[in-house]
Motif scaffolding. Structure first.
Motif, PDB file in Angstrom:
ATOM      1  N   VAL A 175      38.604  36.881  42.750  1.00  0.00           N
ATOM      2  CA  VAL A 175      39.757  36.692  41.728  1.00  0.00           C
ATOM      3  C   VAL A 175      40.817  37.854  42.067  1.00  0.00           C
ATOM      4  O   VAL A 175      40.700  39.147  42.277  1.00  0.00           O
ATOM      5  CB  VAL A 175      39.255  37.210  40.449  1.00  0.00           C
ATOM      6  N   ASP A 180      48.942  33.231  40.296  1.00  0.00           N
ATOM      7  CA  ASP A 180      50.334  33.176  40.469  1.00  0.00           C
ATOM      8  C   ASP A 180      50.733  32.220  41.854  1.00  0.00           C
ATOM      9  O   ASP A 180      49.580  31.878  42.133  1.00  0.00           O
ATOM     10  CB  ASP A 180      50.830  34.671  41.175  1.00  0.00           C
ATOM     11  N   ILE A 183      54.299  50.646  50.736  1.00  0.00           N
ATOM     12  CA  ILE A 183      55.045  50.356  51.926  1.00  0.00           C
ATOM     13  C   ILE A 183      54.399  51.249  52.875  1.00  0.00           C
ATOM     14  O   ILE A 183      54.551  51.017  54.037  1.00  0.00           O
ATOM     15  CB  ILE A 183      56.578  50.939  51.959  1.00  0.00           C
ATOM     16  N   ASN A 237      45.768  29.255  39.670  1.00  0.00           N
ATOM     17  CA  ASN A 237      44.373  29.224  39.168  1.00  0.00           C
ATOM     18  C   ASN A 237      44.120  30.580  38.405  1.00  0.00           C
ATOM     19  O   ASN A 237      43.873  31.804  38.963  1.00  0.00           O
ATOM     20  CB  ASN A 237      43.359  29.111  40.296  1.00  0.00           C
ATOM     21  N   ASP A 276      41.448  42.107  40.950  1.00  0.00           N
ATOM     22  CA  ASP A 276      42.791  41.427  39.862  1.00  0.00           C
ATOM     23  C   ASP A 276      43.487  42.764  39.498  1.00  0.00           C
ATOM     24  O   ASP A 276      44.306  42.175  38.493  1.00  0.00           O
ATOM     25  CB  ASP A 276      41.866  40.595  38.879  1.00  0.00           C
ATOM     26  N   PRO A 324      42.465  41.518  34.136  1.00  0.00           N
ATOM     27  CA  PRO A 324      41.939  40.875  33.018  1.00  0.00           C
ATOM     28  C   PRO A 324      40.412  40.720  32.990  1.00  0.00           C
ATOM     29  O   PRO A 324      39.783  40.632  31.987  1.00  0.00           O
ATOM     30  CB  PRO A 324      42.473  39.475  33.273  1.00  0.00           C
ATOM     31  N   GLY A 339      39.671  47.914  44.558  1.00  0.00           N
ATOM     32  CA  GLY A 339      41.261  47.852  44.489  1.00  0.00           C
ATOM     33  C   GLY A 339      41.673  48.508  43.135  1.00  0.00           C
ATOM     34  O   GLY A 339      40.926  49.078  42.550  1.00  0.00           O
ATOM     35  N   ARG A 372      47.743  56.326  48.352  1.00  0.00           N
ATOM     36  CA  ARG A 372      46.226  55.941  48.480  1.00  0.00           C
ATOM     37  C   ARG A 372      45.885  54.560  47.750  1.00  0.00           C
ATOM     38  O   ARG A 372      44.777  54.412  47.607  1.00  0.00           O
ATOM     39  CB  ARG A 372      45.397  57.242  47.926  1.00  0.00           C
TER      40      ARG A 372
END
Ligand SMILES: Cc1cc2nc3c(=O)[nH]c(=O)nc-3n(C[C@H](O)[C@H](O)[C@H](O)COP(=O)(O)OP(=O)(O)OC[C@H]3O[C@@H](n4cnc5c(N)ncnc54)[C@H](O)[C@@H]3O)c2cc1C
Lengths: 75, 556
Positions: B37, B63, B73, B155, B189, B194, B313, B325
């Motif tokens: 996801v 999205d 960056i 989705n 996500d 969520p 993540g 980082r």
């Protein structure tokens, strides 16, 4: 090991020099001078264990009466 | 390789079309081995990595656009090496602005500078600067070339139900809702996750009481491709400013504003333009591309594995951007997770191998949070004393060497060495240098099949590598059933042609491999699919290799 026995040949002279260092300084100027002094001495001593012992000794018996400017975050 | 057509894509404007999946018409929820996801940098990297290892992946994103606005960056060397393995590193570096040098100024004077890659003999630089939408776009192009990846835009996962052997998902689309089942779910996500919320889980830490104006500015400017950081500059007194070059003539400028700044008012061009003008001078011409005001936090979830759901993540951890980082750490989560999940899905390793994902990446997140918190404490002092120490450091830095090293405008992203990971086989032989068990493998120039190349691309096949130094190939090659292990023989420059066909062989073109791995003849390294060291010995011993391989795959 942090040496807390007398290690200064002329203790009164050194104490006076510390006071003299701050003569006529505003509080924030004093704070800056002290911070520089601590950094210089910390680097000179070099031994992190000794520094931590000194920090613990300096902090002994003081319970926080202020607050850092950070916020708890929960997401 | 990538063609000039692709170069011209405007990734910021790209709309990714929703398409109906046959799963939406199924009577019962269709089950997939892995659902990811979030198609941010982390979800995309995880999908590519899994697909390259033969795993079928469904990637859901709520999205239909790539990253917008001012986000990441700075992409670090290790991340570029991962992108190389994922088949899109060359494109990233080709489009990005390469830099290795950082400079720090106090008022008008330079006080400290650092070179993040002080030695030669590495394929990739310390950093490139590249807008996040390019990074995501190049990852997406690569993902779309892999038939095992099924990407579904628009989705949105709206609910989930963890089960003993999988997860049941509710997904909303422009054409209504449907359900899916996954054996394994990767929650990439993002910071608001969520999925984290739906599972009643939290990410905790601290928010720094400060605000930063982040302006992306289009201009011709005389600054070099270096990271410039000012404390208390005349053009923005009492606060800090950070300047970075990006591709396409765009510059990133971060202005520290302080906690009392009004985030809405500060975003207005009439406020932003004078700040930029003060930095560039009255003559400078520029255009604002994008402006935002941020407050930063450092936080993480207690654990990243919750049964069949794996967080990776920003959903799992967040850092302030000083040190770059965030995405860099997240892409490293993805790579740590992918090979383990692939082995588990293929039935070649026990589920418990995934606990090492949690252990290793929690440790890495803590390292990233520690570094980014220290930098933020320096940039945004949190009380009178920390302000005094900060100012004292900067003033002393002019003529005291030690103080320069204390100046902290960001300790930039480095990969974590998984020092006490359960997957490591502790050293029994003496070695020097940083290539200890748990360390990310260092690169070096090599010659393979008569061609110049790089060591890391020789160990980018997605399996384990047994690296043997010396001219004598080991006979009796070890392995465990099901776990791919590829041997690779390293010989001195010019010695390859003396090798009989059979074992793949590389020449240590500049002698750097032997030096960086402190390796004499006979030295043997077991390297994981994510290019971290699992074990090393002074002499090749098949029984020890087999045991180390078992241990590194959670079977030891
Ligand atoms: C100003 C700024 C500067 C930064 N600079 C750097 C830098 O220089 N270097 C660096 O490494 N990092 C940097 N970062 C951090 C970096 O942007 C993030 O760490 C990175 O985007 C995290 O990637 P991710 O894939 O985990 O999450 P995201 O990029 O947030 O992606 C999450 C994805 O999940 C999707 N999603 C969310 N909910 C659902 C749902 N219910 N169903 C389906 N899909 C869903 C979202 O649409 C999104 O596409 C910076 C961040 C900021 C704000």
């Amino acid at each position: 090991m942090l040496n807390t026995d007398l290690n200064l040949a002329a203790p009164d002279d050194v104490y006076e020099a510390l006071i003299e260092l701050h003569r006529d300084l505003a509080p924030e100027q004093s704070r800056l001078v002290n911070a520089k002094l601590i950094l210089l001495l910390a680097n000179h001593i070099g031994d992190a264990a000794v520094l931590r012992q000194a920090m613990a000794k300096a902090r002994e018996g003081i319970s926080p009466a202020g607050q850092d400017a950070t916020l708890r975050a929960t997401a | 390789m990538d063609g000039s057509m692709a170069e011209r894509v405007d990734y910021q404007a790209l709309v990714l079309p929703y398409a109906r999946s046959p799963d939406q018409d199924a009577q019962r929820p269709v089950r997939h081995p892995v659902i990811i996801v979030g198609a941010g940098p982390v979800g995309l990297a995880a999908a590519i990595d899994l697909a390259q290892q033969g795993i079928r992946v469904v990637l859901l994103d709520d999205d239909d656009r790539l990253s917008t606005g001012s986000r990441a960056i700075c992409f670090a060397k290790r991340t570029l090496e991962i992108f190389d393995r994922l088949g899109c590193g060359e494109r990233m570096v080709g489009q990005g602005i390469t830099w290795n040098l950082g400079k720090v100024f106090f008022r008008e004077e330079p006080v400290y500078s650092f070179n993040l890659l002080p030695e030669a003999g590495h394929r990739r630089p310390a950093f490139i600067n590249l807008q996040q939408y390019y990074v995501e776009g190049f990852l997406l192009d690569r993902a779309q070339a892999l038939p095992l990846i099924d990407i579904r835009w628009k989705n949105q996962v709206t609910a989930l139900e963890p089960q003993a052997d999988g997860v049941l998902l509710q997904v909303a689309t422009p054409e209504g809702e449907y359900r899916l089942e996954a054996d394994w779910l990767v929650a990439a996500d993002g910071s608001r996750s969520p999925i984290r919320r739906a599972m009643g889980l939290e990410s905790k830490g601290q928010t720094f009481r400060d605000r930063f104006l982040i302006a992306d500015v289009r201009m011709d400017a005389p600054f070099p491709a270096e990271r410039w950081f000012w404390f208390d500059p005349p053009f923005h007194p009492n606060r800090s400013v950070l300047l970075h070059q990006q591709p396409d003539g765009i510059w990133r400028i971060d202005f520290q504003l302080g906690w009392d700044a009004d985030p809405v008012a500060e975003r207005q061009p009439e406020r932003v333009i004078p700040r930029v003008q003060a930095l560039l001078g009255p003559e400078a011409r520029f255009e604002l591309e994008w402006v935002s005001v941020y407050t930063f936090s450092c936080l993480r979830m207690e654990r990243f594995r919750h049964g069949r759901v794996l967080f990776a993540g920003d959903s799992a951890h967040g850092v302030s951007p000083f040190g770059a980082r965030g995405a860099n750490g997240g892409v490293q989560d993805a790579e740590n997770l992918a090979w383990k999940l692939a082995l588990v899905v293929q039935g070649q390793a026990p589920e418990s191998l995934l606990d090492s994902y949690d252990a290793e990446r929690v440790r890495a997140a803590d390292e990233n949070i520690l570094n980014s918190t220290r930098s933020t404490d320096f940039i945004t002092p949190k009380n009178e004393a920390s302000r005094a120490f900060r100012d004292a450091t900067l003033e002393l830095a002019r003529d005291c060497g030690f103080a320069r090293r204390l100046v902290n405008s960001g300790r930039l992203s480095l990969p974590c060495t998984y020092r006490d990971s359960a997957l490591n086989t502790p050293d029994t032989d003496a070695f020097d240098g940083p290539m200890q068990p748990g360390a990310p493998a260092a690169d070096a120039p090599v010659r393979a099949g008569g061609e110049e190349g790089w060591f890391l691309s020789q160990i980018a096949h997605g399996g384990f590598t047994l690296l043997c130094f010396g001219e004598e190939p080991p006979d009796n090659f070890p392995g465990i059933r099901g776990v791919p292990l590829r041997p690779l023989l390293v010989v001195p420059a010019g010695a390859a042609q003396r090798q009989a066909a059979g074992l793949p062989v590389i020449e240590d073109a500049a002698g750097l491999l032997a030096r960086r791995y402190d390796a004499g003849p006979g030295a043997t390294y077991l390297l994981r699919p994510d290019q971290h060291v699992a074990a090393r010995w002074r002499r090749f011993e098949p029984v020890l290799v087999t045991a180390a391989l078992a241990r590194a795959t959670g079977q030891g």
